[in-house]
Every structure is written in C-alpha cells, then in structure tokens.
Motif scaffolding. Structure first.
Motif, short mmCIF file in Angstrom:
data_model
loop_
_atom_site.label_atom_id
_atom_site.label_comp_id
_atom_site.label_asym_id
_atom_site.label_seq_id
_atom_site.Cartn_x
_atom_site.Cartn_y
_atom_site.Cartn_z
N ASN A 157 4.72 -13.05 4.21
CA ASN A 157 4.66 -12.17 5.38
C ASN A 157 5.05 -10.73 5.07
O ASN A 157 5.35 -9.96 5.98
N ASP A 158 5.00 -10.35 3.79
CA ASP A 158 5.17 -8.96 3.44
C ASP A 158 3.83 -8.25 3.67
O ASP A 158 2.77 -8.89 3.75
N SER A 159 3.87 -6.94 3.79
CA SER A 159 2.66 -6.19 4.12
C SER A 159 1.52 -6.41 3.13
O SER A 159 0.36 -6.60 3.55
N PRO A 160 1.76 -6.39 1.81
CA PRO A 160 0.64 -6.63 0.88
C PRO A 160 -0.02 -7.99 1.07
O PRO A 160 -1.24 -8.11 1.00
N SER A 161 0.79 -9.05 1.30
CA SER A 161 0.22 -10.39 1.49
C SER A 161 -0.59 -10.46 2.78
O SER A 161 -1.69 -11.04 2.80
N LEU A 162 -0.07 -9.85 3.83
CA LEU A 162 -0.80 -9.85 5.11
C LEU A 162 -2.08 -9.04 4.98
O LEU A 162 -3.14 -9.44 5.50
N ALA A 163 -2.02 -7.92 4.29
CA ALA A 163 -3.21 -7.09 4.11
C ALA A 163 -4.28 -7.85 3.33
O ALA A 163 -5.47 -7.78 3.65
#
Length: 220
Positions: A157-163
């Motif tokens: 759920n960090d920004s890179p994974s969500l992106a």
C-alpha cells in the motif's frame, strides 16, 4: 491468535455480505476513459494519502478518481489540500452514499482501490466485487484471493505499489476488466454471501453437537 498462547479450535467464518434484491437490475454503464474509486470512511487508517500521491504520479489520460465517503472535516480538508498541493485536477470527493446508489457507483468504476493499513474484512471490497468491479487491495486486508482468483490485485500500500497496480488496471481492455469483475462476483457468492455464512454457522453448531464431521473452516 496462536502467538497469544491460545490452543483451542477456531472456526473462521466470513463476514456475511447481503445480496441486494436490485443487484441484477444494476448494469455496468459504458463510459469513455478510466474511472477508479475508493469507498469508505475518510480516515488515516485508510491510507488515502498514498492513493492520492500514486494517482498524481501517474497522470493517466482521460481518467478520474472518485473518493466516495465522508469523515472528520479536518481530515477531509487535509486530503483536499494534498490534492491541491499535488496539482491534481481529476480527483472528486463525492460524499457519503448508500443503498442502491452505492452499488450503482461501484458498478461505474473500472477498479476500486482499498489501500488501508489494516482491515479485518473490508466490506467495500466485497461489495465492489459483487458489483462486478475488480479491486486493488493492500496486504493489510485479508483478500489474497484477489490474486489467486484473478479478480484484482493484492499488493503493497505504498504509493509505488499502488501506482503500479493502477497502471496495470488502466492497461487492460474493458473486456479483460469485465472478466475480472465476473470472477470477483463469483468469489463473493461462493465465500461471503449471507446464505453461505449462515450455512457455515449451522454446520458449526451441528459439529459441536456431534451431528457432523469437523468442517473445513475449523482449525485445530
């Protein structure tokens, strides 16, 4: 639970999800572009800052993100300020919805995002799948089946994974997303629908009364 020292048998029965009588009447509307969404309480545990940041980094063409729900005014103001600070123009705060309107909005999404730090179940995930919408859910939710049943993405759920998950969803054809949604609906009907949960409870009590063998959802 085991780490706390308890050794007794444990029955794991899913939260029952009611199947609305109008569900069959809700059709997925055709629309141009790509629509992602979040449904739930606007609260820090939902990790919406990471979702907003991920969305802003992607700058997907002809796309929009709907944040469906409400929360404390001061927290909502913080999220709105983050949207302004990131210069993101395609995020909308829709406010609270319920009932049929909630399912209509879920069905209008190409993907639902549930980036929470932690969820015991995640009712909005089940409701989105029931509406035929694929889901991106964090590993803080108990929805690994999104990967195993190929109806979404169970990821960090960090920004890179969500992106990365959002970009993956965006790259799919409407037909591929529709097929994912159908698999998701089947998953909920098989594992979380209220009749299934009720049947599990009946089987559990019959087992406790010595009238049935141990169910597969009872763990020693």
């Amino acid at each position: 639970y085991r780490d706390m020292g308890f050794s007794n048998p444990v029955a794991v029965i899913p939260n029952p999800v009611r199947i609305p009588e109008y569900l069959a009447d809700i059709r997925r509307p055709g629309h141009e572009g790509f629509r992602a969404g979040f449904l739930g309480r606007l609260h820090p545990i939902k990790n919406l800052e990471a979702l907003i940041t991920a969305w802003g980094q992607l700058r997907l063409p002809n796309a929009e993100l709907l944040l469906i729900g409400d929360g404390a005014p001061e927290y909502k103001a913080r999220l709105e300020e983050l949207v302004r600070a990131e210069s993101i123009s395609n995020i909308s705060f829709t406010g609270f919805v319920s009932g049929r309107r909630k399912y209509e909005m879920l069905a209008s999404l190409d993907v639902l995002c549930a980036p929470s730090h932690q969820e015991n179940f995640g009712m909005s995930i089940a409701e989105a799948l029931l509406a035929g919408t694929p889901v991106i859910a964090s590993r803080g939710t108990p929805w690994e089946a999104l990967n195993t049943r190929r109806c979404g993405w169970w990821c960090g759920n960090d920004s890179p994974s969500l992106a990365a998950a959002l970009e993956n969803a965006f790259s799919l054809s409407p037909q591929e997303r529709l097929a994912m949604g159908e698999r998701g609906r089947a998953l909920v009907m098989e594992t979380c629908a209220a009749p299934h949960a009720a049947d599990c409870m009946k089987r559990l009590y019959r087992y406790l009364l010595g009238q049935e063998a141990k169910p597969e959802f009872v763990y020693e």
